[in-house]
Design a protein around this motif. Structure first.
Motif, PDB file in Angstrom:
ATOM      1  N   ASP A  81       2.378   1.327   5.092  1.00  0.00           N
ATOM      2  CA  ASP A  81       0.965   1.157   4.751  1.00  0.00           C
ATOM      3  C   ASP A  81       0.683   1.649   3.334  1.00  0.00           C
ATOM      4  O   ASP A  81      -0.209   1.142   2.657  1.00  0.00           O
ATOM      5  N   ARG A  82       1.410   2.675   2.905  1.00  0.00           N
ATOM      6  CA  ARG A  82       1.278   3.188   1.547  1.00  0.00           C
ATOM      7  C   ARG A  82       2.591   3.854   1.164  1.00  0.00           C
ATOM      8  O   ARG A  82       3.124   4.653   1.936  1.00  0.00           O
ATOM      9  N   GLU A  98       0.494   1.117  -6.658  1.00  0.00           N
ATOM     10  CA  GLU A  98      -0.673   1.054  -5.779  1.00  0.00           C
ATOM     11  C   GLU A  98      -1.945   1.595  -6.427  1.00  0.00           C
ATOM     12  O   GLU A  98      -2.975   1.698  -5.764  1.00  0.00           O
ATOM     13  N   ARG A 132      -3.371  -3.684  -2.617  1.00  0.00           N
ATOM     14  CA  ARG A 132      -3.587  -2.359  -2.027  1.00  0.00           C
ATOM     15  C   ARG A 132      -4.377  -1.478  -2.994  1.00  0.00           C
ATOM     16  O   ARG A 132      -5.284  -0.742  -2.593  1.00  0.00           O
ATOM     17  N   GLU A 190      -8.054  -2.578  -3.090  1.00  0.00           N
ATOM     18  CA  GLU A 190      -8.773  -2.115  -1.899  1.00  0.00           C
ATOM     19  C   GLU A 190      -9.115  -0.630  -2.010  1.00  0.00           C
ATOM     20  O   GLU A 190     -10.230  -0.207  -1.690  1.00  0.00           O
ATOM     21  N   HIS A 191      -8.155   0.157  -2.488  1.00  0.00           N
ATOM     22  CA  HIS A 191      -8.384   1.595  -2.668  1.00  0.00           C
ATOM     23  C   HIS A 191      -9.476   1.825  -3.715  1.00  0.00           C
ATOM     24  O   HIS A 191     -10.376   2.658  -3.523  1.00  0.00           O
TER      25      HIS A 191
END
Length: 215
Positions: A26-27, A56, A82, A85-86
């Motif tokens: 996921d990360r 990321e 990602r 989104e963050h």
């Protein structure tokens, strides 16, 4: 089809490799900015920043929070999505332009008050010197170029390649091939950073940093 110890086949593209790398969890990274970035950029007047190999987006998001307008570049669409989104969740999505580039082929347009790249290393073939020279060319007059890389494999690295060479700060500077009298070298050193290893334990990693200002 044969693969090497990292599962890389001869026809694996950088985008495929790094998309697979980031898709494994996921990360991958902590989401926090690199310590050198915070240390060396705090106090600079915010302007336009370029984050080369943003992953990321931890560095890009920190820069945006500090008031910079950021162009964040990576080869992996998974990492970029990602990061976007963050950034949106942190309320700075409108301050970051996420661009996909295979830096061995293309590079973002324009000039920047800060060009920053951290740990531009790859298991794939990568024309690192050429990319860093291009990055230097993207620094606006009066702007700063910040390059941080590993000086050695960390103690926890599994099966480190004894043939892999991490450039020294002196080699990084030589590879930039900068015009005489047009840059000030602000930092060129090897340093230890306190980090957390993959097992969650405190550890030390040896890195090097080059920081320059263009006249």
């Amino acid at each position: 089809m044969t693969t090497d110890s990292h599962g890389i086949s001869p026809d694996t593209t950088p985008e495929e490799f790094w998309d697979n790398f980031y898709s494994a969890g996921d990360r991958v990274w902590s989401g926090r900015p690199n310590a050198v970035l915070v240390r060396e950029v705090t106090g600079l007047t915010p302007g336009r920043a370029l984050d080369v190999g943003c992953g990321e987006g931890g560095d890009a998001i920190w820069l945006a929070r500090e008031g910079w307008r950021v162009t964040a570049v990576d080869v992996s669409r998974v990492a970029l999505d990602r990061g976007a989104e963050h950034a949106a969740s942190e309320g700075v999505g409108d301050r970051i332009d996420w661009q996909r580039h295979d830096l061995s082929v293309s590079f973002p347009d324009g000039t920047y008050d800060l060009v920053s790249t951290h740990f531009l290393h790859s298991w794939l073939e990568l024309p690192r010197e050429r990319i860093l020279r291009t990055a230097a060319g993207a620094v606006a007059p009066g702007g700063v170029l910040l390059i941080t890389g590993h000086a050695a494999f960390p103690a926890w690295a599994p099966d480190p390649d004894p043939e892999f060479h991490f450039p020294t700060p002196e080699e990084v500077l030589a590879g930039l091939d900068l015009a005489d009298g047009q840059w000030d070298v602000l930092i060129s050193d090897v340093h230890e950073e306190k980090v957390t290893d993959p097992g969650g334990e405190p550890a030390t990693r040896t890195d090097n940093t080059v920081k320059l200002r263009r006249h």
